[in-house]
Write an enzyme that holds these catalytic residues in place. Structure first.
Site, PDB file in Angstrom:
ATOM      1  N   GLU A   1      -8.319  48.460 -65.606  1.00 19.19           N
ATOM      2  CA  GLU A   1      -7.350  49.306 -66.312  1.00 19.19           C
ATOM      3  C   GLU A   1      -7.215  50.688 -65.684  1.00 19.19           C
ATOM      4  O   GLU A   1      -6.108  51.234 -65.617  1.00 19.19           O
ATOM      5  CB  GLU A   1      -7.795  49.437 -67.765  1.00 19.19           C
ATOM      6  CG  GLU A   1      -6.811  50.144 -68.659  1.00 19.19           C
ATOM      7  CD  GLU A   1      -7.283  50.164 -70.105  1.00 19.19           C
ATOM      8  OE1 GLU A   1      -6.794  51.017 -70.852  1.00 19.19           O
ATOM      9  OE2 GLU A   1      -8.120  49.326 -70.467  1.00 19.19           O
ATOM     10  N   ASP A   2      -8.329  51.260 -65.221  1.00 15.43           N
ATOM     11  CA  ASP A   2      -8.329  52.669 -64.816  1.00 15.43           C
ATOM     12  C   ASP A   2      -8.487  52.908 -63.320  1.00 15.43           C
ATOM     13  O   ASP A   2      -8.478  54.061 -62.891  1.00 15.43           O
ATOM     14  CB  ASP A   2      -9.459  53.411 -65.552  1.00 15.43           C
ATOM     15  CG  ASP A   2      -9.245  53.422 -67.058  1.00 15.43           C
ATOM     16  OD1 ASP A   2      -8.082  53.295 -67.487  1.00 15.43           O
ATOM     17  OD2 ASP A   2     -10.225  53.546 -67.811  1.00 15.43           O
TER      18      ASP A   2
END
Length: 739
Positions: free
Chosen positions: A98-99
């Site tokens: 996600e990051d």
């Protein structure tokens, strides 16, 4: 040569993104896992840690610490639950997709299919561009539920992730604290409860309570501490007495003291409108013994020593809760008239009560996990199956929250089968729990041999018989009283199909009527032209466009003006009247403080059942002939109305903060002199106009009073500030907004 503990070995050259403090914390995790699993190869944990630290190397949390501290702490929480290495590796990697620029294929190549699948399941859908935060949340939860069915470790990691985020929420802005806490108490804590993870659920609820209502949290916490200190000697004497009696009878047991949690106490004070002195199970003891036989033997000894309080004995060993929680509960009147609760369970029951579904992963036995027939896994599969038909995000989330409520009613079929239902469930809920066809054909019911209405509330121990008739179908009225998501979804499915057919037919007739009136030949309009116009209105099929016309979402003239632009002129929007000068909402039919997104000429009005105020999340519902009724998203009636998804429409607050909103508040308090004066002084300080106020003694409670008032507020924030200040007045027990 003596073996040196790994916690004392810190490499001179640390990997990228790893500080000495972070390395020490990870080594503590390695030591903890190694002590419980000495024969396991822990290199996968080291590799996952270094990979995550490298990818998160430039990221920091709001507190300023390296981001990688968070995944390590999540893994530490899971290690305490004795989860396996794949789960711990997932925790260390849970944010990389996600990051960071890490890919699913990369995770699968380096750490295997199992870890990659779990990491992907935990990852939210933040990279997908959806219309609103509510839509993104709904789709993220839907994705998480699907991943949970494949591997239950997905939600276990997600819950540990949420727990650490809640522990470190202090560095976040106030609005984010409230949003995350609200989501935690509405969604994640109930999921933890349904999975039997009592210890984690309790901490999530208390942490969320601290941020949602700090003043109430501190007040309850202080009251609990005062009560505990005053009763500590009594509780210690009770513990010693119980320990001696059990030892004398040859019952091996350990006896622990127990104090009710702040959120649990607050819920009891809020629902029952009582004081802290009236909470009889605030203090208690827990007896943990070696066998079921000794659990019942210990219960007998407790009742021989002290008088049990009638109606307070619960046997969750014979009939476990749906999350497989088992224990004996009783409340007794102790020495000096002090009431206290006693919980009795075995060591295995205690482990399941604390960690729930996570208790199935034992280090000493290797990977185990819950079985395919585990009741909690069955619930997940059923939940996903019921939600497949629900496409509307708001409908999905409200339906899910209904299904997450604790189940408390145990009923029986005439043949003795146990059916577990939510509190206040009805025979219709019971019928759908047996089978879909039984629910559809239900025409009546008998409870304990006596005919009862279909909206009758079932109670523990009821024997329920469903009367069916072939060819019957669900009634729309059932939506007003059914409690389970299963019943609601099944009824909704049948009604939607019927209502949609009617809407499509009506929409087609409206189109043909207006076409004749306006001189448009529909036979000359091709299917491709119709599909293009349908796409302009955000639907994929011509039938969907007809349904929208049938519901009244658009007018036939609007559609015909696009199909035959040279023949039909578009409708001119009505000019809004001049703004009112007195700061009040206009008294005519149209509510000008609310508008439909993208359309400025639809009649709107605020629903009287909830009377939403500026700042509250709202949703529109198209009514036949009355325009768009606007409800608060939390309105109890919304759940009953929104089963017809085509009639749902997005609405928003219009610009112009001059209007005010009438809100009715009921204050429950001690009956004392000067309290009303203090409340009105707070209203005066906020420059709030009082429309009416009435104070009276509470007929149900001794030394209690009720103050009812109607006040004018500008928006939700002013109302929240007002209620928060009034709650801090000495003697105020609770404040509720009445719709």
């Amino acid at each position: 040569m003596d073996e040196v503990p790994t916690s004392e070995i810190i490499p001179a050259l640390l990997p990228p993104g790893v500080s000495p403090a972070l390395e020490r914390r990870f080594v503590e995790l390695e030591d903890f896992v190694h002590s419980r699993r000495p024969k396991e190869d822990l290199r996968i944990l080291r590799n996952a840690f270094e990979f995550g630290a490298d990818r998160h190397s430039r990221q920091r949390r709001m507190s300023g610490e390296l981001y990688m501290f968070h995944p390590v702490e999540v893994a530490m929480i899971l290690a305490g639950m004795q989860m396996d290495l794949a789960c711990l590796s997932t925790a260390l990697l849970h944010d990389v997709l996600e990051d960071t620029d890490a890919t699913f294929e990369e995770i699968r190549r380096l750490f295997g299919e199992e870890v990659a699948r779990c990491v992907n399941g935990v990852t939210k859908l933040s990279k997908i561009n959806l219309a609103s935060r509510e839509d993104r949340q709904a789709e993220s939860v839907r994705k998480m539920l699907l991943a949970m069915v494949e591997d239950i470790r997905v939600i276990v990691v997600k819950l540990a992730d949420r727990l650490h985020n809640m522990r470190t929420l202090g560095s976040m802005p106030r609005d984010k604290q409230e949003r995350i806490s609200s989501e935690t108490i509405e969604l994640y804590a109930p999921i933890a409860h349904r999975l039997g993870m009592g210890k984690l659920r309790s901490e999530l609820e208390d942490l969320a309570f601290r941020y949602l209502d700090p003043a109430a949290f501190e007040e309850v916490k202080s009251a609990i501490e005062t009560k505990r200190q005053a009763s500590e000697q009594v509780l210690e004497a009770i513990r010693n007495t119980v320990q001696k009696k059990l030892s004398a009878e040859g019952i091996p047991a350990r006896v622990e003291g127990r104090v009710k949690r702040p959120w649990s106490v607050y819920q009891k004070l809020f629902k029952q409108k009582i004081t802290i002195d009236e909470v009889y199970d605030l203090l208690g003891i827990r007896i943990i013994t070696d066998s079921v036989r000794n659990c019942y033997a210990a219960l007998g000894e407790i009742h021989n020593e002290w008088h049990p309080i009638p109606g307070r004995i619960k046997d969750f060993i014979a009939i476990p809760r749906p999350n497989l929680y088992q224990s004996l509960h009783t409340s007794v009147m102790g020495p000096g008239g002090v009431a206290f609760e006693v919980q009795i369970r075995t060591e295995e029951m205690h482990r399941v009560a604390e960690d729930g579904i996570a208790a199935h992963w034992k280090y000493k036995e290797g990977k185990k996990g819950p079985g395919e027939d585990d009741q909690r896994v069955k619930w997940l599969r059923q939940l996903v199956e019921w939600q497949k038909e629900t496409r509307d995000p708001a409908e999905f989330m409200s339906s899910l929250k209904v299904d997450l409520y604790p189940e408390e009613v145990y009923c029986f079929t005439p043949k003795g089968r146990i059916v577990v239902l939510p509190r206040d469930a009805t025979p219709v809920d019971f019928a759908y729990a047996i089978h879909t066809d039984v629910g559809h054909c239900c025409t009546g019911s008998k409870v304990n041999g006596r005919m009862v209405p279909l909206k009758h509330h079932l109670r523990n121990g009821d024997i329920v018989e469903i009367i069916t008739q072939k060819g019957s179908s669900p009634s729309r009225d059932w939506m007003a009283f059914v409690k389970t998501a299963r019943a609601r979804n099944k009824i909704r499915h049948v009604i939607n199909a019927t209502e949609r057919e009617k809407a499509v037919d009506l929409g087609q007739k409206l189109m043909e009527r207006d076409a004749r009136r306006l001189g448009v030949s529909l036979s000359r309009i091709t299917r491709q032209q119709m599909e293009k116009v349908a796409a302009d209105y955000g639907v994929s099929k011509i039938e969907d466009l007809y349904a929208a016309l049938g519901w009244g979402k658009y007018s036939a003239r609007q559609v015909l003006s696009k199909l035959a632009p040279g023949i039909v002129e578009p409708e001119a929007p009505a000019a809004p009247p001049a703004s009112p000068t007195d700061g009040r909402v206009p008294a005519d039919d149209k509510d000008y403080v609310i508008q439909v997104k993208g359309i400025d000429d639809l009649l709107t009005y605020r629903a009287r059942c909830c009377n939403p105020i500026r700042g509250e999340p709202i949703v529109g519902y198209i009514t036949r002939g009355k325009g768009v009724a606007v409800h608060s998203r939390t309105c109890p009636n919304v759940q009953n109305l929104m089963y017809e998804a085509e009639r749902r429409i997005e609405v928003e607050w219009a610009k112009g903060p001059g209007e005010s909103f009438n809100v009715r508040l009921v204050v429950h308090s001690d009956d004392r002199t000067g309290l009303l004066n203090q409340l009105t002084q707070i209203l005066f300080g906020e420059e709030v106009n009082i429309r009416s106020v009435e104070a009276r003694a509470d007929e149900k409670l001794l030394d209690a009073a009720v103050v009812e008032m109607t006040v004018e507020v500008r928006d939700k924030k002013q109302l929240e500030r007002l209620v928060s200040t009034m709650r801090r007045v000495p003697g105020v027990r609770d404040i509720e907004r009445v719709h």
